[in-house]
Design an enzyme around this catalytic site. Structure first.
Site, short mmCIF file in Angstrom:
data_model
loop_
_atom_site.label_atom_id
_atom_site.label_comp_id
_atom_site.label_asym_id
_atom_site.label_seq_id
_atom_site.Cartn_x
_atom_site.Cartn_y
_atom_site.Cartn_z
N SER A 21 0.85 -1.18 0.00
CA SER A 21 0.00 0.00 0.00
C SER A 21 0.89 1.23 0.00
O SER A 21 2.05 1.17 0.41
CB SER A 21 -0.89 -0.01 1.25
OG SER A 21 -1.51 1.24 1.47
N LYS A 39 2.07 -2.79 7.29
CA LYS A 39 2.52 -2.64 5.91
C LYS A 39 3.95 -2.14 5.85
O LYS A 39 4.72 -2.55 4.96
CB LYS A 39 1.58 -1.70 5.15
CG LYS A 39 0.21 -2.29 4.85
CD LYS A 39 0.30 -3.52 3.97
CE LYS A 39 -1.09 -4.05 3.60
NZ LYS A 39 -1.03 -5.27 2.75
N TYR A 69 -2.60 -0.82 10.77
CA TYR A 69 -2.42 -1.22 9.37
C TYR A 69 -1.12 -0.65 8.80
O TYR A 69 -0.34 -1.35 8.16
CB TYR A 69 -3.62 -0.74 8.55
CG TYR A 69 -3.58 -1.10 7.09
CD1 TYR A 69 -3.97 -2.38 6.66
CD2 TYR A 69 -3.17 -0.19 6.13
CE1 TYR A 69 -3.95 -2.71 5.31
CE2 TYR A 69 -3.15 -0.51 4.78
CZ TYR A 69 -3.54 -1.78 4.38
OH TYR A 69 -3.52 -2.11 3.06
#
Length: 342
Positions: free
Chosen positions: A148, A165, A161
């Site tokens: 991402s 990542k 998150y």
């Protein structure tokens, strides 16, 4: 070289997709199936997996449903064994599964942070280890890490998150160096995605006052799926940036991260929430699949079809990614020089 079922490697491939019951994983499974692939579908939600399997078959592929929690490394290894028993050697492994929490950092409980990290980061580690244990002895295979823009640029309300990542990014870079050192023909690559119209905004644990939403511009999951298939076909590149917003974010972060901190502090809270109050009884998939008993199949798309873009700039980046990297590096050097002088 032929696979166990007699097909050559130049023909249909055996592909493993984690997080395949919905969103990007679901769209990616369909994209590989359209090329005749044998697709193993890994996720927790049986209802979504069964629906994904039907779509794979309808698209022209073969499907194998394997309910598995990616945070359980024993289960991941067992699933990999089962894939090769049924379909033969794995050619492509796509690590896409994740779990998240929408909340300010101080409002996330330690066990929630741990769980999101185990599924998103360690699930990727376990998937990569399971794939490598089979690919390395054969000196063949490709691992695609689904990343991402948030693997480089943290944003408010998504600390769990973003942290996971970022961790995947670091792990994958280290692994890539090791494979290059060994002269291995096994490849690993990462695809950095933009905001996407997926069901995560309906099932993620949220403590926001209003319903969560992706930060505009929003892309359809098929944009991500096409990029992932392209990366699997051309694994020599270390990573790909998908969507104009990803390119803009990563370049801005390389040039002026402090300025971006301030911008996100002003806009990052409102841009991630709709005007609709959050539903207290909304489904939550952090601990259990949202499509479990009494649930339903969420599909690949979320609720933002009316504002989602169906095409990205990935084909252009595939051709000119090197130039983009040079520009980013030059910009970073220039800004660093200005900072030293001032």
């Amino acid at each position: 070289m032929s696979t166990r079922n007699g097909r050559t490697r130049s023909g249909a491939r055996t592909v493993v997709v984690t997080g395949a019951s919905g969103g990007v994983g679901r769209a990616t499974a369909r994209a590989f199936a359209a090329r005749g692939a044998r697709v193993a579908l890994l996720a927790r939600g049986r209802r979504g997996l069964d629906a994904a399997a039907r779509e794979v078959v309808a698209a022209g592929g073969q499907a194998l449903v394997l309910p598995v929690d990616m945070a359980d490394h024993h289960a991941v290894r067992a699933a990999a064994d089962r894939v090769e028993e049924v379909f033969g050697p794995v050619d492509v492994w796509v690590n896409n599964a994740f779990a998240t929490v929408f909340a300010p950092f101080v409002e996330i409980e330690p066990d929630e942070f741990r769980r999101a990290t185990e599924v998103t980061y360690l699930g990727c580690v376990y998937g990569t280890q399971a794939a490598l244990s089979r690919m390395l002895p054969r000196d063949h295979g490709t691992i695609v890490q689904v990343g991402s823009a948030l693997a480089y640029r943290g944003i408010p309300l998504q600390s769990a998150y973003c942290g996971a990542k970022h961790a995947i990014q670091g792990m994958n870079e280290a692994l890539r160096c090791e494979l290059l050192h060994q002269g291995s023909k096994v490849r690993t690559t990462m695809v950095q995605l933009p905001a996407l119209n997926t069901p995560q905004f309906r099932w993620a644990l949220s403590r926001l006052p209003r319903s969560p939403r992706p930060v505009p511009p929003v892309y359809q999951p098929e944009v991500a799926a096409r990029a992932i298939v392209h990366a699997a076909d051309h694994p020599g590149r270390r990573e790909r940036w998908v969507g104009g917003s990803t390119v803009a974010t990563l370049l801005a972060n390389a040039v002026a991260p402090g300025l971006l901190d301030r911008y996100l502090a002003r806009t990052g809270f409102s841009s991630q929430q709709t005007a609709i109050p959050h539903e207290e009884l909304a489904p939550v998939n952090l601990w259990h699949p949202a499509d479990g008993a009494g649930g339903h199949d969420f599909g690949a798309h979320g609720t933002f079809d009316d504002r989602a873009v169906a095409h990205g700039v990935q084909p252009w980046l595939a051709r000119h990614g090197g130039a983009v990297a040079v520009v980013a590096a030059a910009a970073g050097v220039g800004v660093a020089g200005l900072r030293r002088r001032h």
